[in-house]
Design an enzyme around this catalytic site. Structure first.
Site, PDB file in Angstrom:
ATOM      1  N   HIS A  55       5.538   2.973  -2.450  1.00 24.77           N
ATOM      2  CA  HIS A  55       5.592   4.409  -2.753  1.00 24.77           C
ATOM      3  C   HIS A  55       5.542   5.040  -1.606  1.00 24.77           C
ATOM      4  CE1 HIS A  55       4.554   7.653  -5.212  1.00 24.77           C
ATOM      5  NE2 HIS A  55       3.433   8.144  -4.518  1.00 24.77           N
TER       6      HIS A  55
ATOM      7  N   ASP B 283       8.832   1.217  -7.642  1.00 22.97           N
ATOM      8  CA  ASP B 283       7.779   1.863  -6.978  1.00 22.97           C
ATOM      9  C   ASP B 283       6.723   1.939  -8.251  1.00 22.97           C
ATOM     10  OD1 ASP B 283       5.955   3.722  -6.473  1.00 22.97           O
ATOM     11  OD2 ASP B 283       7.286   5.310  -5.841  1.00 22.97           O
TER      12      ASP B 283
ATOM     13  N   SER C 268       4.656  11.847  -1.972  1.00 23.78           N
ATOM     14  CA  SER C 268       3.940  11.694  -3.283  1.00 23.78           C
ATOM     15  C   SER C 268       3.455  13.061  -3.917  1.00 23.78           C
ATOM     16  CB  SER C 268       3.090  10.751  -3.278  1.00 23.78           C
ATOM     17  OG  SER C 268       2.403  10.591  -4.375  1.00 23.78           O
TER      18      SER C 268
END
Length: 265
Positions: free
Chosen positions: A247, A219, A96
């Site tokens: 995610h 996502d 991320s």
């Protein structure tokens, strides 16, 4: 300043004769989130795990609101660890926001960071019309940050299934919610602002090393279109879309993404 290995709870394991692979956790998480794929990676690589200052078992006494108010502060942690361990030819897997943090570090020390693997990355979570859809209106993210002040537990319980994927196991969702809750609220809010209100699209063209994006097909935080945007704007970048929800592919679909990582590095 405290010893960097202690400050960032640095752990080195795996094949000491293999290439070096650094694993950088995402917002509200810590190095323990890599455990599902760690044992496989250790067979091939020297694996470096760490916690950003303010996360996990790092030294909170070394936390600075100003330093860690931008992603550059977190990139300094990565660079500090690399220099402390005297590492060369480092590949980094970033989850991320750590995909962007690792990208910032790679631009600063391109002679050392040689590969980037990005799991569900986003250079900007905001919608910036008419050219870019990051997925969120500024007002939506401001409400999310306000919820952190009003009801921190409620914020964590709301965000965890959104991040992990509502169809994932209740145990993983509960673990992520617990990880959010274990982070000091002021630190979490500062990291959240640095993550969700920043725009690092301008640095994509400066990433020089080969990059691999591993994107979840569904996502809620980073749509496939964001992954495509990044792949189109980074030189020498490959994109793999995984048939999965959520995610956190390194936790929910590690068996699907490890083969791509091994082939890439």
């Amino acid at each position: 300043m405290n010893n960097i290995k202690i400050r960032n709870n640095v752990k080195v394991s795996g094949n000491k004769n293999g290439p070096t692979l650094m694993l950088a956790h995402g917002f509200g998480c810590d190095q323990n989130m890599w455990r599902f794929m760690q044992s496989i990676l250790e067979k091939h690589y020297q694996v470096v795990l760490f916690d950003y200052v303010g996360s996990g078992k790092s030294l909170l006494t070394d936390y600075s609101t100003e330093k860690y108010g931008t992603l550059e502060g977190y990139a300094e942690d990565i660079i500090d660890i690399i220099h402390e361990l005297k590492l060369t030819n480092v590949s980094i897997i970033g989850h991320s926001v750590s995909s962007i943090i690792a990208s910032i570090a790679s631009i600063k020390i391109p002679e050392i960071i040689t590969n980037l693997i990005m799991i569900c990355p986003s250079p900007c979570f905001l919608n910036v019309p008419p050219d870019y859809e990051g997925g969120f209106e500024r007002s939506d993210l401001e409400e999310l940050v306000e919820l952190m002040d009003k009801n921190y537990i409620g914020w964590a319980n709301y965000l965890a299934p959104l991040v992990m994927g509502s169809s994932q196991s209740p145990e993983l969702i509960a673990e992520l919610s617990g990880s959010f809750c274990s982070t000091d609220p002021l630190i979490a809010k500062n990291f959240a602002k640095a993550t969700f209100f920043s725009d690092y699209r301008h640095i994509l063209k400066d990433i020089a090393c080969p990059s691999l994006i591993l994107q979840s097909g569904s996502d809620s935080l980073a749509d496939v279109q964001v992954g495509k945007y990044m792949a189109e704007n980074i030189n020498n970048c490959a994109l793999e879309v995984i048939n999965a929800e959520g995610h956190c592919l390194h936790m929910t679909n590690h068996e699907d993404i490890v083969p791509f990582i091994l082939r890439f590095i």
